[in-house]
Design a protein around this motif. Structure first.
Motif, PDB file in Angstrom:
ATOM      1  N   GLY A   1       0.915  -0.859   0.340  1.00 52.22           N
ATOM      2  CA  GLY A   1       0.177  -0.160  -0.029  1.00 52.22           C
ATOM      3  C   GLY A   1       0.434   1.679  -0.072  1.00 52.22           C
ATOM      4  N   TYR A   2       2.135   1.437   0.347  1.00 51.46           N
ATOM      5  CA  TYR A   2       2.442   2.640   0.795  1.00 51.46           C
ATOM      6  C   TYR A   2       3.752   2.531  -0.556  1.00 51.46           C
ATOM      7  CZ  TYR A   2       7.032   5.662   1.837  1.00 51.46           C
ATOM      8  OH  TYR A   2       7.593   6.188   2.022  1.00 51.46           O
ATOM      9  N   LEU A   3       4.213   1.725  -1.770  1.00 52.41           N
ATOM     10  CA  LEU A   3       4.220   1.249  -1.778  1.00 52.41           C
ATOM     11  C   LEU A   3       3.048   2.111  -3.670  1.00 52.41           C
ATOM     12  CD1 LEU A   3       6.687  -1.388  -2.701  1.00 52.41           C
ATOM     13  CD2 LEU A   3       7.613   1.137  -2.294  1.00 52.41           C
ATOM     14  N   CYS A   4       2.104   1.242  -2.986  1.00 57.95           N
ATOM     15  CA  CYS A   4       1.275   2.765  -4.420  1.00 57.95           C
ATOM     16  C   CYS A   4       0.737   3.803  -4.701  1.00 57.95           C
ATOM     17  CB  CYS A   4      -0.362   1.449  -4.205  1.00 57.95           C
ATOM     18  SG  CYS A   4      -1.028   1.932  -5.364  1.00 57.95           S
ATOM     19  N   LEU A   5       0.362   4.339  -2.921  1.00 61.56           N
ATOM     20  CA  LEU A   5       0.740   5.448  -2.499  1.00 61.56           C
ATOM     21  C   LEU A   5       1.751   6.471  -2.990  1.00 61.56           C
ATOM     22  CD1 LEU A   5      -1.355   5.222   0.664  1.00 61.56           C
ATOM     23  CD2 LEU A   5      -2.899   5.756  -1.692  1.00 61.56           C
ATOM     24  N   THR A   6       2.945   5.497  -2.882  1.00 56.23           N
ATOM     25  CA  THR A   6       4.592   6.857  -2.988  1.00 56.23           C
ATOM     26  C   THR A   6       4.481   6.783  -4.457  1.00 56.23           C
ATOM     27  OG1 THR A   6       5.624   4.891  -1.532  1.00 56.23           O
ATOM     28  CG2 THR A   6       4.957   6.861  -0.655  1.00 56.23           C
ATOM     29  N   GLU A   7       4.497   5.318  -4.910  1.00 52.59           N
ATOM     30  CA  GLU A   7       5.604   5.572  -6.108  1.00 52.59           C
ATOM     31  C   GLU A   7       4.669   4.774  -7.412  1.00 52.59           C
ATOM     32  OE1 GLU A   7       9.036   2.374  -5.186  1.00 52.59           O
ATOM     33  OE2 GLU A   7       9.419   3.835  -3.155  1.00 52.59           O
ATOM     34  N   GLY A   8       3.238   4.378  -6.685  1.00 50.66           N
ATOM     35  CA  GLY A   8       2.582   4.220  -8.346  1.00 50.66           C
ATOM     36  C   GLY A   8       2.287   2.920  -7.771  1.00 50.66           C
ATOM     37  N   VAL A   9       1.085   2.629  -9.109  1.00 47.31           N
ATOM     38  CA  VAL A   9       0.905   0.838  -8.973  1.00 47.31           C
ATOM     39  C   VAL A   9       1.903  -0.304  -9.691  1.00 47.31           C
ATOM     40  CG1 VAL A   9      -1.061  -0.452  -9.878  1.00 47.31           C
ATOM     41  CG2 VAL A   9      -1.695   1.998  -9.229  1.00 47.31           C
TER      42      VAL A   9
END
Length: 160
Positions: free
Chosen positions: A45-53
């Motif tokens: 979730g953190y990667l999805c919100l900060t760096e993208g899907v």
């Protein structure tokens, strides 16, 4: 015919990265959830919100590859040698996964024991021979060891 690629869908609440879930499936079919631990979901979730899907999907693919790699580690049973208690003998063709049931493991142990019991625990360790002038073996000498069938040991096999 073109090769179908898996599609990934990520769902979760923006302010709660640990609530993210990822689903995987072929186009046009129902997608199944990929089981992740709470820490892995939070990281995804953190990667999805900060760096993208794309980075979140890459992280999940990495987790899937690690799980697949662990499935390639097998175990089997063997027996310690009577002559040298620091060595053991086993049948590499009889193996099971770490996640197999106790019944499966005991069946493999029994198969190894039966295989060795046919020759009373004697195992051919090495063969030495001399060659004649035409490179044919002469004076063949076989060296045997005896397995102690009362003392089984676990042997880990790494298959790549």
């Amino acid at each position: 015919m073109s090769k179908l690629k898996f599609e990934y869908n990520i769902r979760g609440y923006r302010y709660a990265p640990e609530s993210f879930h990822i689903y995987k499936g072929l186009p046009g079919q129902k997608k199944k959830e990929i089981p992740l631990s709470d820490e892995q979901r939070q990281q995804m979730g953190y990667l999805c919100l900060t760096e993208g899907v794309k980075s979140a999907v890459d992280y999940v693919k990495h987790i899937e590859r690690e799980r697949e790699r662990k499935c390639r580690q097998y175990m089997t049973y063997g027996f310690i040698l009577k002559e040298n208690p620091h060595e053991y003998v086993y049948c590499p063709s009889l193996r099971c996964r770490e996640s197999d049931t106790l019944k499966t493991r005991l069946c493999i142990l029994q198969a190894v024991r039966e295989e060795l019991a046919r020759d009373k625990g004697r195992v051919e360790q090495s063969v030495e021979c001399d060659l004649d002038g035409h490179y044919r073996p002469v004076n063949i000498r076989k060296h045997y060891a005896t397995a102690d069938l009362r003392r089984p040991v676990m042997v880990w096999l790494h298959v790549v």
